[in-house]
Scaffold this active site. Structure first.
Site, mmCIF file in Angstrom:
data_model
loop_
_atom_site.group_PDB
_atom_site.id
_atom_site.type_symbol
_atom_site.label_atom_id
_atom_site.label_comp_id
_atom_site.label_asym_id
_atom_site.label_seq_id
_atom_site.Cartn_x
_atom_site.Cartn_y
_atom_site.Cartn_z
ATOM 1 N N ARG A 64 57.558 13.654 24.645
ATOM 2 C CA ARG A 64 58.172 13.683 23.305
ATOM 3 C C ARG A 64 57.262 14.288 22.247
ATOM 4 N NH1 ARG A 64 61.218 7.874 23.634
ATOM 5 N NH2 ARG A 64 63.063 8.634 24.735
ATOM 6 N N GLN B 121 57.422 -2.987 29.121
ATOM 7 C CA GLN B 121 58.052 -2.924 30.444
ATOM 8 C C GLN B 121 57.118 -3.493 31.507
ATOM 9 O OE1 GLN B 121 59.074 1.229 30.717
ATOM 10 N NE2 GLN B 121 60.872 0.992 29.414
ATOM 11 N N GLY C 195 63.754 4.010 32.663
ATOM 12 C CA GLY C 195 62.436 3.465 32.981
ATOM 13 C C GLY C 195 62.437 1.946 32.925
ATOM 14 N N ARG D 235 67.459 -7.112 29.390
ATOM 15 C CA ARG D 235 66.879 -8.437 29.671
ATOM 16 C C ARG D 235 67.965 -9.483 29.871
ATOM 17 N NH1 ARG D 235 63.422 -5.178 27.072
ATOM 18 N NH2 ARG D 235 61.184 -5.606 27.135
ATOM 19 N N SER E 252 52.389 -2.147 27.044
ATOM 20 C CA SER E 252 53.726 -1.771 27.513
ATOM 21 C C SER E 252 54.574 -3.010 27.730
ATOM 22 C CB SER E 252 53.619 -0.992 28.829
ATOM 23 O OG SER E 252 54.857 -1.022 29.511
ATOM 24 N N LYS F 4 69.484 -2.000 23.392
ATOM 25 C CA LYS F 4 69.342 -1.644 24.814
ATOM 26 C C LYS F 4 68.291 -2.528 25.495
ATOM 27 C CE LYS F 4 67.565 2.592 25.944
ATOM 28 N NZ LYS F 4 66.582 2.577 27.050
ATOM 29 N N ARG G 179 66.930 10.421 22.995
ATOM 30 C CA ARG G 179 66.431 10.290 21.610
ATOM 31 C C ARG G 179 66.186 11.660 20.984
ATOM 32 N NH1 ARG G 179 66.054 4.866 21.618
ATOM 33 N NH2 ARG G 179 64.955 3.884 23.335
ATOM 34 N N ASP H 93 59.381 4.503 19.974
ATOM 35 C CA ASP H 93 60.646 5.171 20.307
ATOM 36 C C ASP H 93 61.198 5.969 19.127
ATOM 37 O OD1 ASP H 93 60.504 4.151 22.843
ATOM 38 O OD2 ASP H 93 61.969 2.558 22.522
#
Ligand code: S3P
Length: 437
Positions: free
Chosen positions: A352, A176, A101, A33, A174, A28, A394, A321
């Site tokens: 989570r 992201q 996100g 990207r 991060s 993913k 998840r 993750d």
């Protein structure tokens, strides 16, 4: 075996054996990207074996609303015709990132550098996730961004334009945020330099470099001189290790399992879950199958006798993750597993840390919640219960794997959100489950 019902509830009971070759979606992170960086490049790129779950489809839809030319030619393949930054125009409606996100943070980086006005939003989970971490440095670069809680939460309105390079200290590790800064930095004039507090997945750096963009790296400091326009490149997306991880854990904790996963991406900045599970005693054979910038391997997971472990420090961003799933594995491991320094898990698709403690406790796990982690004591036999995904893909899949070993019939509520990253997960459980060993 999985039985879907119209109420978005999936029932899972233990099966005699789990056997066969698993169909794994394309990664993913790499798919997002490949789509965005090729839409921003010049030239045509073909993306094969991409992971077109709901998240990556949100990226495609938002970019097409901005004028990109992204054609979906099968359930895994795309053709992207990029015209560089000039190929984008002002969207006529709100850009809807759904649950993703990655889509939102990458797009904020892109929109900051385009001379258009846009409004970006997402579902109720995404609207509660922190965006200040991208908004703040982009404002320093010159973007005009406003939104709820002074730009901490979407919806955000962005008036992009002439950005200038900055020097910046990232407060969180991060990928992201790093990617948003690299995208904006490629559109800015001058050099954008930033220091990361710890390493995170490096797919953006690898892909931009393969497109001819120069990024300088000095330890944890990255620099990009702008403006630089990338050249489109074809991408064959490796299998998603974060999806494979559900099967690696299923294989390890099920008493009669032998699962094969081909072509899984094992980029060292992403494959920490293999190290953790092997450290716990999981039988996972790794046979390298591709050695490019994004290496791949065939993985075979078999029933194992696990022991507890400790996960903290720089290992956390690499496995974050997979932590709910590692916690599930830990319920079946001898001894204590301690996970610390994972406070970022509280701002994912759901909290989570809380969700893992709450749902695994319902199944009989001995699990304690820390502000930034979990302590799990094992082994504990799991017993079926009604459990809830909290709308988090998840969590849904983690609970599905738990249902394969919990005595009785586990009912997973809000299970279909698994399609955010793996549209095939529930049907693969049914296909690989053998009723007679
Ligand atoms: C991602 C980065 C990670 C990860 C997320 C995908 C990416 O988040 O949790 O699922 O594709 O860049 P961070 O931004 O916290 O590294």
């Amino acid at each position: 075996m999985a039985v879907a019902t119209p109420r978005d509830v999936t029932e899972i009971s233990p099966v005699a054996a789990l056997q066969g070759e698993v169909r794994i979606p394309g990664d993913k992170s790499i798919t997002h990207r490949a789509i965005l960086l090729n839409a921003l490049a010049t030239g045509e790129a073909r993306i094969r074996q991409s992971g077109l779950g709901d998240d990556c489809r949100a990226t495609i839809d938002c970019l097409n609303s901005l004028g990109a030319d992204i054609e979906t030619i099968s359930d895994t393949d795309l053709v992207i015709r990029g015209s560089g930054p000039q190929g984008f125009g002002e969207p006529s409606d709100v850009l809807d990132c759904g649950n993703s996100g990655t889509t939102m943070r990458f797009l904020i980086g892109l929109l900051a550098g385009l001379g258009v006005y846009s409004v970006i939003s997402g579902d109720s989970s995404l609207r509660e996730r922190p965006m200040g971490r991208v908004v703040h440095p982009l404002r320093l670069m010159g973007a005009r961004i406003s939104g709820r809680d002074d730009g901490e939460h979407a919806p955000l309105s962005i008036l992009g334009g002439a950005l200038c390079g900055i020097e910046y200290e990232m407060p969180v590790a991060s990928a992201q945020v790093k990617s948003a800064l690299l995208i904006a930095g490629s559109l800015a004039s001058g050099t954008t330099t930033f220091r990361q507090p710890a390493p995170s997945r490096d797919h953006t750096e690898l892909m931009l470099r393969s497109q001819g963009v120069e990024i300088r790296e000095d330890g944890l400091t990255l620099s990009i001189a702008g403006p630089q326009t990338a050249t489109a490149v074809d991408v064959v997306v490796p299998g998603n290790i974060s999806s494979a991880a559900f099967w690696l854990v299923a294989g390890a904790i099920h008493p009669s399992a032998d699962l094969l996963l081909r072509g899984v991406g094992v980029n060292p900045s992403r494959s920490g879950v293999l190290d953790v599970l092997r450290r716990m005693g999981a039988h996972i054979d790794v046979r390298m199958s591709g050695s490019g910038a994004e290496p791949t391997a065939d993985l075979r997971a078999r029933s194992s006798s696990l022991r507890g472990t400790r996960i903290e420090g720089d290992e956390i961003p690499n496995v974050q993750d997979e932590i709910p799933l590692i916690a599930l594995a830990a319920t079946q491991a001898r001894g204590v597993t301690e996970i610390r320094g994972a406070g970022e898990l509280r701002v994912k698709e759901t909290d989570r840390i809380a969700a893992t403690r709450q749902e695994l406790t319902r199944l009989g796990a001995l699990i304690e919640e820390l502000p930034d982690g979990l302590i799990i004591e094992g082994p504990t036999p799991l017993k079926a219960a009604d459990v809830d995904s909290h709308g988090d893909h998840r969590m849904a899949m983690c609970l599905g794997v738990a249902g394969l070993i919990a005595e009785g019939t586990t009912v997973v509520h809000d299970a279909s959100c698994a399609a955010v990253s793996d549209p095939w997960f529930w049907s693969e459980i049914a296909r690989l489950s053998k009723q007679n060993a």
